[in-house]
Design an enzyme around this catalytic site. Structure first.
Site, PDB file in Angstrom:
ATOM      1  N   HIS A 156       5.251  10.626  18.580  1.00 56.31           N
ATOM      2  CA  HIS A 156       5.677   9.816  17.297  1.00 56.31           C
ATOM      3  C   HIS A 156       6.969   9.120  17.935  1.00 56.31           C
ATOM      4  CE1 HIS A 156       2.671  12.123  15.012  1.00 56.31           C
ATOM      5  NE2 HIS A 156       2.888  10.866  14.259  1.00 56.31           N
ATOM      6  N   LYS A 160      11.157  10.808  13.794  1.00 55.88           N
ATOM      7  CA  LYS A 160      10.360  11.662  13.171  1.00 55.88           C
ATOM      8  C   LYS A 160      11.218  13.059  13.197  1.00 55.88           C
ATOM      9  CE  LYS A 160       5.775  13.612  12.383  1.00 55.88           C
ATOM     10  NZ  LYS A 160       5.912  13.284  10.937  1.00 55.88           N
TER      11      LYS A 160
END
Length: 266
Positions: A156, A160
């Site tokens: 990600h 995040k």
């Protein structure tokens, strides 16, 4: 009939994507938007926030004035913000679609308890492709059993904050169900130093964070002489936002209860 939507976490990347997804549909109407105290989106028109024409909906700091019965709150905020919002959702009889990840067991229990009063749909990922990936991973685990070493690999963007991702955990739970075991008792969350040989039946997790990666997940089944990889890659977070709005339209017609994306898809 148009689905009335209020967005919780409107200043975040997913919150803004949900606002955009609502604006794309003729059968959904934005009636409210809420963000954290002192957030940079507070007081801004939702349309202007996205670089669009004004929508006439200003980002507020409280749900109280933004929801009534018949409204579906779509939440992509943070665990504490979600739990803090539950009393207002329950008091008004609104419905709740949430994609917030990183909830503690106690927070998840609180969320499930609220479903006795209002319809709640929770998903770690609102992609239909991820639902299919979980089904395939579970079936692969059922067929391969202990003959395969399983690794869940996810990537990600750098912003995040929780790891592994909620989707990676969901895939891990699917694999564990296929193996007939509990994930928490059989997961290897990290490896460092002299960890020894890999144990049979373990489910390993690897986490990548960097750049603007929207979301990539792989369930890898490694065997002697071959390996199987089941991978889902998201290239545009709008797929999640559109999925959440689709879920809101479905949830608006449901009675109180705790639902999943699989329930919506039948």
């Amino acid at each position: 009939m148009s689905t009335k939507v209020c967005v919780l976490g409107a200043g975040g990347r997913m919150g803004q994507s949900v606002i955009r997804a609502v604006s794309e549909r003729d059968d959904a109407t934005l009636v409210g938007a809420v963000d954290r105290l002192a957030g940079p989106a507070l007081g801004k028109d939702c349309g202007r926030l996205l670089g669009l024409d004004a929508m006439g909906i200003t980002v507020a700091d409280s749900l109280d004035a933004a929801i009534t019965a018949g409204v579906v709150v779509i939440d992509f905020s943070a665990p504490d913000a979600l739990i803090s919002a539950l009393p207002a959702v329950q008091a008004t009889g609104a419905a709740l679609v949430t994609g917030t990840t990183g909830l503690s067991p106690e927070q998840l229990t609180r969320l499930e308890a609220a479903a006795a009063d209002v319809p709640i749909l929770r998903a770690d990922n609102f992609s239909v492709g991820v639902v299919l990936m979980r089904l395939l991973a579970r079936r692969a685990a059922e067929l391969l059993g202990a003959s395969a070493d399983v690794e869940i690999i996810e990537a990600h963007h750098r912003r995040k904050v929780d790891a592994p991702s909620g989707t990676a955990l969901a895939v891990g739970h699917s694999v564990a169900a296929g193996l007939g075991v509990e994930l928490d008792a059989n997961a290897d969350w990290s490896r460092h130093g002299q960890v020894g040989a890999r144990g049979t039946g373990r489910i390993g997790f690897s986490v990548i964070r960097g750049g603007d990666i929207v979301g990539e997940h792989t369930a890898l089944f490694a065997m002697d002489g071959e390996r199987l990889e089941i991978t889902h890659r998201a290239t545009d977070r709008m797929i999640f936002a559109r999925g959440a709005v689709r879920a809101a339209a479905w949830l608006a017609e449901q009675s109180p209860g705790f639902y999943t994306l699989e329930d919506m898809l039948g």
